[in-house]
Design an enzyme around this catalytic site. Sequence first.
Site, PDB file in Angstrom:
ATOM      1  N   SER A   1       0.827  -1.207   0.000  1.00  0.00           N
ATOM      2  CA  SER A   1       0.000   0.000   0.000  1.00  0.00           C
ATOM      3  C   SER A   1       0.861   1.257   0.000  1.00  0.00           C
ATOM      4  O   SER A   1       0.545   2.237  -0.689  1.00  0.00           O
ATOM      5  CB  SER A   1      -0.951  -0.009   1.204  1.00  0.00           C
ATOM      6  OG  SER A   1      -0.254  -0.286   2.404  1.00  0.00           O
ATOM      7  N   ASN A   2       1.968   1.254   0.737  1.00  0.00           N
ATOM      8  CA  ASN A   2       2.864   2.412   0.738  1.00  0.00           C
ATOM      9  C   ASN A   2       3.581   2.588  -0.588  1.00  0.00           C
ATOM     10  O   ASN A   2       4.003   3.693  -0.931  1.00  0.00           O
ATOM     11  CB  ASN A   2       3.885   2.292   1.869  1.00  0.00           C
ATOM     12  CG  ASN A   2       3.314   2.681   3.206  1.00  0.00           C
ATOM     13  OD1 ASN A   2       3.224   3.848   3.544  1.00  0.00           O
ATOM     14  ND2 ASN A   2       2.878   1.695   3.976  1.00  0.00           N
TER      15      ASN A   2
ATOM     16  N   LYS B   1       0.853 -10.551   7.180  1.00  0.00           N
ATOM     17  CA  LYS B   1       1.084  -9.196   7.677  1.00  0.00           C
ATOM     18  C   LYS B   1      -0.230  -8.679   8.222  1.00  0.00           C
ATOM     19  O   LYS B   1      -1.222  -8.589   7.500  1.00  0.00           O
ATOM     20  CB  LYS B   1       1.588  -8.261   6.576  1.00  0.00           C
ATOM     21  CG  LYS B   1       1.858  -6.853   7.094  1.00  0.00           C
ATOM     22  CD  LYS B   1       2.082  -5.839   5.988  1.00  0.00           C
ATOM     23  CE  LYS B   1       2.270  -4.454   6.617  1.00  0.00           C
ATOM     24  NZ  LYS B   1       2.201  -3.370   5.625  1.00  0.00           N
TER      25      LYS B   1
END
Length: 314
Positions: A51-52, A177
């Site tokens: 996502s980052n 995660k």
Amino acid sequence: MKITSSKPPYGVYTPLVTFFHEDESIDFAAVESHVRRMAKAGVAGLVLQGSNGEAPHLDHEERQEMITRTRLTLDSLGYEQIKLIVGCGAPSVRETLRYVAEAKAAGADFALVLPPAYWAPAMTAAVVESFFSAVAEASELPFLIYNFPTVASGIDISSDAIVRLGKEHPGTIVGCKLTCGNLGKLQRIWSSLPEDSFAAFAGKSDFMLPGLVGGSNGVIAALANVVPKVHVQLLNLWSEGKLEEGRKLQTKLSNADGALQKVGVAGVKAVVSYFFGYGSGKARRPLGTTSVQTLSEEILGPIAEVVELGKVAV
């Protein structure tokens, strides 16, 4: 496809941001500077195209080039041991497997797979679990399940499902995660699967130390883009049994992470650019651009504090 693989090594993993030029092309010079700083800080691995990393904004060719260049940069600096976990989630099993195959060919060690979320009402718990099983049966890489409801239409994968999938596909599903922040879930997963072959990761700096107590295999944390050394320092304090020192450092990381979460992906890049002199706060539209000059002292202060700590961290 039967894979027999070990889990990702214990340690700090940075979910790498992707830097862009003003025309939204990838700024590979800035990316390479970032990779170099992460490696020198002592991280165990890098997570690309999460996502980052703005995975939904990158096409197939860009994703492959990012992996290849990152691997070449690490190897040229003598950091062959640093692992690459690559985001490969897609709405269909077919597209997910294509991303996995391309990631493997480009040099990835592990994949990271979100649940399918486009047809959210149809994504029942059973459908999501069957999706991961289907990917596991044909995946060319071992992979981690990525539980982040915020970017997956609110889909929150249960600990029961993750444990079942880990038991049914050992050596292929090798971790998860948990950006959801559910520490009870992390504890249940850690206690139900072999620690030597399954890695449950806390997914934010905000709960890094509580995650370690619950069995986290280190941490995968956005704030590590800014202060990787401080995360390594906290990991070392935990390993050495220095809990009180660890709690104090965790407080500073939680304050900084709380501030960073308010500025979004572009803000993370703007902070990195401001403190370390490469890249910019440019994201691909519709995310736009962030400048540190627009950030309040309430946000920048806690981040600046851990940046100063990172200058002396060993």
